[in-house]
Design an enzyme around this catalytic site. Structure first.
Site, mmCIF file in Angstrom:
data_model
loop_
_atom_site.group_PDB
_atom_site.id
_atom_site.type_symbol
_atom_site.label_atom_id
_atom_site.label_comp_id
_atom_site.label_asym_id
_atom_site.label_seq_id
_atom_site.Cartn_x
_atom_site.Cartn_y
_atom_site.Cartn_z
ATOM 1 N N ASP A 117 35.320 54.214 -28.232
ATOM 2 C CA ASP A 117 34.461 53.683 -29.298
ATOM 3 C C ASP A 117 35.301 52.930 -30.326
ATOM 4 O O ASP A 117 34.985 52.902 -31.499
ATOM 5 C CB ASP A 117 33.672 54.821 -29.958
ATOM 6 C CG ASP A 117 34.597 55.880 -30.542
ATOM 7 O OD1 ASP A 117 35.823 55.817 -30.292
ATOM 8 O OD2 ASP A 117 34.104 56.777 -31.261
ATOM 9 N N GLU A 118 36.392 52.344 -29.846
ATOM 10 C CA GLU A 118 37.325 51.656 -30.733
ATOM 11 C C GLU A 118 37.241 50.145 -30.495
ATOM 12 O O GLU A 118 37.450 49.672 -29.380
ATOM 13 C CB GLU A 118 38.715 52.156 -30.346
ATOM 14 C CG GLU A 118 39.682 52.265 -31.461
ATOM 15 C CD GLU A 118 41.054 52.664 -30.902
ATOM 16 O OE1 GLU A 118 41.098 53.452 -29.943
ATOM 17 O OE2 GLU A 118 42.040 52.136 -31.414
#
Ligand code: C2E
Ligand code: MG
Ligand code: MG
Length: 667
Positions: A311-312
């Site tokens: 989720d980066e």
């Protein structure tokens, strides 16, 4: 079924056979050979025909017949004269004329024949004609003195010439037949050659087309595969954004060109819980939503967005203008937080951002992707520690703080060992009686005579894993102290101890709890394990198992900070919990906002419907306490009653303000 598959296999074998180049080469060879053989036969027939044509001639045939009639006429004239016994002048003139005709005919015959290939029958006929001619000439030269003898000689010679001519004419007819036959067979051969050639060309065409098609398709598939591999190597397949490799390359290029730029590291808050609550498909939708949100901000600044993993995300903007970058960060956070609809449900995620510009790298030394990412990471870390859903601009103080914090955490094992990791107690109050019925133990670290709050070290301790030791130390100390206190004072105070969800991966944790109860002698129903939301739950089934095991030893489980994060509802899947602790964020506006009151009321309702106890956290005013009580909540905690205090102060304060609780039923 078997038959159809064998049919299919046969078909595949045949098509494979046709598709093989060697087969095509063999086909071509066979067709060419057939054509050559057929061509040879046609050629032979044509040569034969030509030579027949050489020998045969229509005019010659006619000449033959006329020569016979000329001979016949000579014989008639001389026969008639012989019968009459006199050769009249008129008969002589006729004879001469007939003889001249025969001469011309014989000469023509010879001339025509001399231009053709040798034919014995023709030579014989010409010889016979010449002999007949010479007999006629002889008769003329002797003025027909021996009329009967001349007639007999001419008849005899004419007979020979006629026979020779008949033989010749027969030969001519044979040649004519041969010519027709040859023509017919040549046409047939030609037809065969044409058919074979057409068939061969068709087979060849089909094979070549199939081969070409196969090759084109193979090439296309190879090109597509290469394209895909190239895409996979540089793009994230889920979001279509550039991946970490491309991010690295492009940013390196921009840094080498010394362009003015800023890096935003965007990290989603509580993404794991979305996956756990709504499933991975929802998680994927969220990631795509984030990618779609980020792209416009980059293109409007000539930059680009990339997914670095999980989720980066990263956003590179070609500006170092801090006010406009702050606007971008604000806009991104707001846009990402906009809920998406997944299977009819509204799902939302928050994001934290760390921002660093190239200027933050200072000197030339760190002018690398790693250097820029490192500083943006500090800023991101600060956003996360500062409550998430925020952005932070990198500065050196921040980095210093971070490094200090990390250094501090390195001291934690020693702090646990020498007892400088303490805990404060915050009372939990019964709203009806306003009595303290228990406490929450909250970690505090006495470091160089300064009290360090958990917000400074808990998340870092979770990252390093030392949180397990912290939690167990506080569990063992708090249970021991409260049990001692209860024993000495005849009270039944309960104690709530915070535990990171990291423990909820192994049943070993339950042994630790049981051990603490045995060693402290605390009545097990007075111990409440608060599951904090600081770490993400990994395995829900295991967590459920652990909660059941805690129940089996008589302790209780509380879901902390309920309503503060995405995990709240997910936690309710472990419905075996006993209590929820409603987060203070749901309380802070209830005095002024109807919506806040409505929400708190709804959450209390959920708790009641699920048969769960509820403790409302963060009560800071009398009015809040009254509203919460009016909503039917009984248990509360907050600065209004007391802030967390050193153990002895908290216990003394509780004893001073409350009636002895010996007779109270267990909470
Ligand atoms: P928590 O478990 O929700 O604890 C309540 C926090 O809210 C405490 O902060 C407390 O001081 C604060 N608080 C209580 N009443 C009020 C109020 O009326 N207003 C406001 N503004 N704040 C109030 P604290 O002690 O700083 O702890 C922060 C968090 O750190 C805890 O939140 C808990 O999640 C975590 N924590 C604390 N001790 C431990 C521990 O031993 N182990 C683990 N894993 N986490 C811990
Ligand atoms: Mg707590
Ligand atoms: Mg809490």
């Amino acid at each position: 079924m078997e038959a159809s598959s064998s049919k299919q296999g046969k078909f595949e074998r045949i098509s494979a056979l046709f598709l093989r180049r060697r087969t095509v080469a063999v086909c071509v060879f066979a067709i060419l050979t057939t054509c050559l053989v057929a061509g040879y036969y046609v050629q032979a027939a044509v040569t034969n025909l030509r030579s027949t044509h050489q020998s045969f001639n229509d005019r010659q045939l006619r000449n033959g017949y006329i020569a016979i009639s000329d001979l016949h006429r000579l014989v008639l004239i001389i026969q008639e004269a012989s019968l009459r016994g006199v050769m009249t002048d008129e008969a002589v003139a006729d004879f001469r004329a007939a003889s001249d005709f025969l001469f011309v005919r014989t000469d023509t015959f010879r001339q025509i024949q001399s231009g053709r290939s040798f034919l014995k029958e023709a030579d014989d006929a010409i010889d016979a004609l010449l002999r007949a001619q010479s007999v006629a000439d002889e008769a003329i030269a002797t003025d027909f003195r021996d009329l009967d003898g001349a007639a007999a000689a001419l008849i005899a010679q004419t007979q020979t010439a006629r026979e020779a001519l008949v033989v010749y004419l027969d030969k001519m007819r044979q040649l004519q037949d041969g010519l027709l036959l040859g023509q017919t067979s040549a046409v047939e051969n030609q037809r065969t050659v044409v058919w074979v050639t057409l068939l061969g060309l068709s087979v060849l065409g089909i094979a070549a087309t199939a081969l070409l098609r196969k090759e084109v398709m193979a090439k296309q598939a190879r090109r597509e595969a290469e394209e895909r591999v190239r895409h996979l190597a540089f793009f994230d397949p889920l979001t279509g954004l550039p991946n970490r490799v491309q991010f690295q390359d492009r940013l390196t290029g921009l840094l080498v060109q010394r362009r003015r730029l800023a890096l935003l590291l965007v990290d989603l808050d509580g993404f794991k819980q979305i996956n756990d609550t709504y499933g991975h498909a929802a998680g994927d939708d969220i990631l795509r939503h984030v990618a779609a949100t980020l792209t416009p901000y980059c293109s409007s600044h000539d930059g680009f967005a990339a997914r670095l993993g999980g989720d980066e995300f990263a956003v590179v903007c070609m500006t170092q203008d801090v006010p406009s970058l702050m606007q971008i960060c604000d806009a991104i956070i707001t846009a990402i937080a906009r809920p998406i609809v997944f299977e009819g449900e509204s799902v939302a995620v928050a994001a934290s951002i760390g921002l660093a510009t190239k200027a933050h790298l200072g000197g030339e030394v760190d002018l690398t992707v790693d250097g820029l990412t490192r500083v943006a990471d500090f800023a991101l870390y600060a956003s996360k520690s500062d409550g998430k859903g925020k952005f932070t601009i990198y500065d050196e103080v921040l980095e210093r703080q971070f490094l200090e914090r990390r250094a501090m955490v390195e001291e934690l094992p020693q702090a646990i060992a020498d007892g400088s990791l303490e805990y404060y107690l915050q009372p939990k109050v019964d709203l009806v009686t306003e009595e303290v019925f228990g406490f929450e133990a909250l970690a505090r670290w006495r470091r160089n005579d300064v009290i360090v709050p958990p917000s400074v070290f808990i998340s870092t301790a979770e990252e390093s894993g030392i949180i397990a030791d912290i939690d167990c130390t506080i569990l063992s100390n708090a249970t021991r102290d409260i049990a001692d206190f209860n024993r000495r004072n005849g009270t039944r105070f309960s104690v709530s101890v915070n535990f990171s969800t990291l423990h909820f991966n192994s049943l070993k944790f339950v042994e630790t709890v049981a051990q603490a109860l045995i060693e402290s002698g605390l009545e097990s129903d007075l111990l409440v394990i608060e599951i904090t939301e600081t770490a993400e739950m990994q395995d829900w089934d295991k967590a459920k198992q652990i909660v059941s095991a805690i129940h089996s030893i008589g302790a209780k489980v509380s879901i902390d900070d309920f309503g503060a994060g995405f995990s709240s509802l997910a936690y309710l899947r472990t419905t075996v919990a006993d209590e929820i602790k409603i987060d203070r964020s749901l309380v802070q506006d209830i005095e002024t906002s109807d919506a806040a009151r409505f929400l708190l009321d709804a959450v209390l309702d959920i708790a009641r419907n699920l048969g769960l106890d509820a403790t409302v956290e963060g009560i800071e005013t009398r009015q809040q306490a009254d509203i919460v009580l009016a909503m039917g909540a009984r248990k509360a905690q907050g600065f209004f009653f007391d802030a967390p205090m050193p153990r002895d102060d908290a216990l003394a304060s509780a004893m001073a303000s409350a009636r002895p609780l010996l007779e109270r039923p267990a909470s």
